[in-house]
Design an enzyme around this catalytic site. Structure first.
Site, PDB file in Angstrom:
ATOM      1  N   ASN A  99       5.240   8.173  13.531  1.00  0.00           N
ATOM      2  CA  ASN A  99       4.356   7.030  12.572  1.00  0.00           C
ATOM      3  C   ASN A  99       3.417   6.729  13.418  1.00  0.00           C
ATOM      4  O   ASN A  99       3.593   5.951  14.601  1.00  0.00           O
ATOM      5  CB  ASN A  99       5.278   6.095  11.917  1.00  0.00           C
ATOM      6  N   HIS A 164       5.657  13.280   2.164  1.00  0.00           N
ATOM      7  CA  HIS A 164       6.254  12.879   3.153  1.00  0.00           C
ATOM      8  C   HIS A 164       7.321  11.896   3.090  1.00  0.00           C
ATOM      9  O   HIS A 164       7.337  11.091   2.092  1.00  0.00           O
ATOM     10  CB  HIS A 164       5.461  12.298   4.277  1.00  0.00           C
ATOM     11  N   ASN A 282       6.832  -1.557  -0.636  1.00  0.00           N
ATOM     12  CA  ASN A 282       7.102  -0.061  -1.041  1.00  0.00           C
ATOM     13  C   ASN A 282       8.479   0.102  -1.011  1.00  0.00           C
ATOM     14  O   ASN A 282       9.330  -0.832  -0.895  1.00  0.00           O
ATOM     15  CB  ASN A 282       6.461   0.795   0.218  1.00  0.00           C
TER      16      ASN A 282
END
Ligand code: AMP
Length: 320
Positions: A99, A164, A282
């Site tokens: 990331n 992803h 999220n």
């Protein structure tokens, strides 16, 4: 006769650590500093880690517009310094990337090599890749526990459209509420949102994971009713009969899978002093890991953890 020199195979945990350390030195990624507090959301009993990352404002976000905006795909041609493996499983299906904007060290992404969309359901290969990686990392780093997660659809909290999954190490000593849910002796957890958590067997096949995922999603969505949340409209648009999957989050550890249908990517909660706080949520939020972009929101959530129950409820659907 010369014996051929065989390069010892580097385990995946070492590969990630090595690449991460290198990417830090080249500046290909920068770890965002955070401060964090552990609290318990009082209504649900969910143990939480609330974090605040001042520089998160620099991280790419999905534009807040109902119009279709074409944005560059950051995973189309990933930079070498962020690429741990070009072919994660040797089957040509997935890359393993670091990331670029981590708040947790060694946060990695399992990205499809061919473009696929983040509104797709997970399939057996996706789930097998994620579960296998979690298992390998747990095993290769004794004492650590990892989670893989998927933010599916516009109300799930995803920012990138190229399919992803993500994976990182859980904070030291953090026990997700799901562990307690699956303990028959434990009854102190009551999440205020529709979800399904299932235990996983040792070494599940991809097909078995897919079957658990599909039935969990069906159960969690089937029983959910429209919430009062305004983003419901956005969700309804995205969920036509032949269209993409309903927005949802998936959380996968070595031992459990949780599926949470979502109604909104972010919500507003109001603290006891009447101040409104916008909070993006999220999949990690549905594990109890909340990330605040402002000091005020961080302070409010830590002082009034009931706001976490409220935010999780408002971004999902009513409990089953
Ligand atoms: P999501 O927000 O769930 O769609 O996850 C996308 C992730 O990709 C975020 O955690 C971002 O930090 C990360 N990201 C964004 N751009 C890049 C990039 N160019 N390379 C690697 N990771 C990225």
């Amino acid at each position: 006769m010369n014996t051929p020199q065989t390069q010892p195979t580097m385990d995946i945990s070492t590969r990630i650590a090595t690449k991460y350390a290198h990417a830090l030195t080249t500046g290909a990624l920068k770890l965002t500093d955070t401060v964090a507090q552990r609290v318990t959301a009082p209504g649900s009993g969910i143990p939480c880690v609330v974090s605040f990352a001042p520089s998160l404002a620099n991280k790419p976000e999905r534009p807040r517009t109902s119009k279709t905006v074409v944005r560059p795909d950051p995973f189309a041609d990933p930079c070498e310094d962020l690429t741990v493996l070009r072919d994660l499983r040797g089957d040509g299906q997935y890359m393993l990337l670091l990331n670029k904007f981590p708040v947790i060290p060694e946060h990695v992404l399992v990205v499809t090599r061919e473009y696929r969309t983040q509104t797709e359901l997970l399939d057996a290969a996706d789930l097998a890749a994620a579960h296998s990686l979690v298992t390998q990392l747990d095993t290769q780093t004794p004492g650590s526990r990892h989670v893989a997660f998927y933010n599916c659809g516009p109300a799930s909290g995803s920012s990138q459209d190229h399919k992803h999954l993500q994976l990182f190490r859980l904070p030291a000593g953090f026990v997700p509420y799901q562990e307690r849910q699956l303990n028959p002796q434990e009854s102190s957890i009551s999440p205020p949102f529709a979800h399904v958590t299932v235990p996983l067997p040792l070494q599940p096949s991809g097909d078995h994971l897919a079957s658990l995922y599909n039935s969990s999603l069906g159960t969690a969505c089937g029983a959910s009713t429209p919430s009062a949340n305004s983003a419901k409209t956005q969700e309804a648009d995205a969920t036509t009969a032949a269209g993409p999957a309903p927005s949802h989050n998936v959380l996968l550890t070595r031992t459990f899978m949780t599926v949470v249908p979502r109604s909104a990517a972010s919500t507003t909660v109001t603290d006891a002093r009447g101040r409104a706080h916008v909070l993006g949520v999220n999949a990690t939020g549905y594990l109890g890991l909340l990330l605040c972009k402002s000091d005020e929101t961080y302070t409010a959530l830590c002082a009034e953890p009931s706001l976490i129950d409220q935010a999780l409820r408002q971004c999902a659907h009513p409990p089953l």
